[in-house]
Design an enzyme around this catalytic site. Structure first.
Site, PDB file in Angstrom:
ATOM      1  N   ALA A  67      34.571  48.395  50.417  1.00  0.00           N
ATOM      2  CA  ALA A  67      35.990  48.140  50.715  1.00  0.00           C
ATOM      3  C   ALA A  67      36.699  47.398  49.592  1.00  0.00           C
ATOM      4  O   ALA A  67      37.786  46.866  49.800  1.00  0.00           O
ATOM      5  CB  ALA A  67      36.115  47.358  52.020  1.00  0.00           C
ATOM      6  N   GLY A  68      36.085  47.326  48.408  1.00  0.00           N
ATOM      7  CA  GLY A  68      36.717  46.660  47.274  1.00  0.00           C
ATOM      8  C   GLY A  68      36.177  45.267  47.064  1.00  0.00           C
ATOM      9  O   GLY A  68      35.122  44.887  47.581  1.00  0.00           O
ATOM     10  N   ASP A  70      35.933  41.183  47.373  1.00  0.00           N
ATOM     11  CA  ASP A  70      36.061  40.239  48.481  1.00  0.00           C
ATOM     12  C   ASP A  70      37.198  39.271  48.170  1.00  0.00           C
ATOM     13  O   ASP A  70      37.030  38.311  47.423  1.00  0.00           O
ATOM     14  CB  ASP A  70      34.742  39.488  48.664  1.00  0.00           C
ATOM     15  CG  ASP A  70      34.716  38.678  49.947  1.00  0.00           C
ATOM     16  OD1 ASP A  70      35.801  38.343  50.467  1.00  0.00           O
ATOM     17  OD2 ASP A  70      33.610  38.381  50.440  1.00  0.00           O
ATOM     18  N   LEU A  71      38.366  39.533  48.742  1.00  0.00           N
ATOM     19  CA  LEU A  71      39.557  38.731  48.436  1.00  0.00           C
ATOM     20  C   LEU A  71      39.424  37.291  48.911  1.00  0.00           C
ATOM     21  O   LEU A  71      40.011  36.379  48.321  1.00  0.00           O
ATOM     22  CB  LEU A  71      40.796  39.378  49.052  1.00  0.00           C
ATOM     23  CG  LEU A  71      41.114  40.801  48.562  1.00  0.00           C
ATOM     24  CD1 LEU A  71      42.381  41.307  49.224  1.00  0.00           C
ATOM     25  CD2 LEU A  71      41.237  40.842  47.050  1.00  0.00           C
ATOM     26  N   HIS A  90      31.435  45.461  35.513  1.00  0.00           N
ATOM     27  CA  HIS A  90      31.711  46.325  34.367  1.00  0.00           C
ATOM     28  C   HIS A  90      30.457  46.564  33.527  1.00  0.00           C
ATOM     29  O   HIS A  90      30.241  47.680  33.028  1.00  0.00           O
ATOM     30  CB  HIS A  90      32.819  45.711  33.518  1.00  0.00           C
ATOM     31  CG  HIS A  90      34.175  45.884  34.118  1.00  0.00           C
ATOM     32  ND1 HIS A  90      35.336  45.644  33.422  1.00  0.00           N
ATOM     33  CD2 HIS A  90      34.553  46.289  35.349  1.00  0.00           C
ATOM     34  CE1 HIS A  90      36.375  45.897  34.206  1.00  0.00           C
ATOM     35  NE2 HIS A  90      35.919  46.271  35.387  1.00  0.00           N
ATOM     36  N   GLY A 114      37.778  48.291  44.094  1.00  0.00           N
ATOM     37  CA  GLY A 114      36.621  48.397  43.227  1.00  0.00           C
ATOM     38  C   GLY A 114      35.577  49.365  43.742  1.00  0.00           C
ATOM     39  O   GLY A 114      34.789  49.915  42.965  1.00  0.00           O
ATOM     40  N   ASP A 145      40.335  47.816  38.053  1.00  0.00           N
ATOM     41  CA  ASP A 145      39.144  47.512  37.280  1.00  0.00           C
ATOM     42  C   ASP A 145      38.057  48.528  37.636  1.00  0.00           C
ATOM     43  O   ASP A 145      38.342  49.571  38.216  1.00  0.00           O
ATOM     44  CB  ASP A 145      38.680  46.066  37.521  1.00  0.00           C
ATOM     45  CG  ASP A 145      38.440  45.744  38.988  1.00  0.00           C
ATOM     46  OD1 ASP A 145      38.337  46.679  39.809  1.00  0.00           O
ATOM     47  OD2 ASP A 145      38.347  44.543  39.338  1.00  0.00           O
TER      48      ASP A 145
END
Length: 263
Positions: A67-68, A70-71, A90, A114, A145
């Site tokens: 889910a991208g 972790d905000l 990366h 991500g 990213d």
């Protein structure tokens, strides 16, 4: 077979020639925090260093692929945490791109931010019906990213890449297939079976030739036609002196399945 650990944010194991990298934070839809990013890099290093690895499968535990980021981990120190998360992600993606083994994304549920970047970085992608995709960065005031700005226009074209990036809309697996973001869409119940079937087929292929094919295609955008023709000629010549090439020729004339050894 190397058995994976269970209580870790990311699991890595190998079955035969197929290495598995599985994001393992199902309670938060496999959102990537710093420990997960570091584990991802470690898994990519293990796969790239293991000469027995012929294919890599990236998947997610539970109800989602990834889910991208972790905000919640970025709220207090966004700059520092973003750097600590992006750097290993990366580095891992660069290793996946450089290795000879083809990398397959096996997706279901949510693929966002991500997570979509990780999928785009893979060489092939298979998705379950009902999978939902969203690049998502623009929705939180961020740029992308995990290679998405490099891979997305190469896969779907500039206009569609701009639309996906700038509007931040969600789209489904059927649309992902239509625009070339995934190779195959299968039923949710057959995703694991179809993933393993495709991974086994990749793992049975000629590893030297597949690595060269992977680099030829990935690097083609950076060359002129004349330069690409020269590199193709050199690459074919390098393959022609391998034992795998001889095995492939012999198997063709003997009407049998070739057994490649990576030599």
């Amino acid at each position: 077979m190397t058995q994976p650990e269970e209580n870790v944010p990311l699991r890595y194991w190998r079955e035969g020639g197929v290495a598995h990298i599985r994001f393992n934070r199902p309670a938060v839809l496999n959102a990537i925090d710093v420990p997960t990013a570091n584990a991802f890099l470690a898994a990519c290093e293990s796969a790239s260093e293991d000469r027995e690895v012929r294919a890599v499968v990236i998947s997610g535990e539970g109800r989602a692929f990834i889910a991208g980021g972790d905000l919640s981990a970025m709220k207090s120190k966004p700059f520092e945490m973003a750097h600590a998360l992006i750097t290993p992600m990366h580095a891992g993606i660069a290793l996946l791109a450089a290795m000879d083994a083809p990398v397959l994304a096996s997706m279901h549920g949510v693929v966002a931010g991500g997570g979509l970047g990780v999928a785009l970085a893979c060489d092939l992608a298979i998705a379950a019906e009902g999978t939902r995709f969203n690049l998502a960065y623009v929705n939180i005031g961020a740029s992308s990213d995990c290679s998405s700005s490099w891979a997305l226009p190469r896969l779907v074209g500039m206009r569609r890449a701009m639309e996906i990036s700038l509007l931040g809309d969600t789209f489904d697996a059927a649309e992902a297939l239509r625009i070339g973001l995934v190779n195959r869409v299968v039923t949710a119940s057959s995703l694991q079976e179809e993933t393993l079937k495709l991974a086994a087929r990749l793992a049975a292929g000629p590893p030297i030739a597949m690595g060269r094919l992977k680099r030829l295609v990935r690097d083609s955008f950076d060359r002129t036609l004349r330069a690409q023709l020269d590199v193709e000629a050199d690459s074919f010549a390098a393959c022609a002196v391998t034992q795998d090439f001889a095995e492939g020729i012999n198997a063709f004339f003997e009407k049998r399945v070739p057994q490649y050894q990576g030599k």
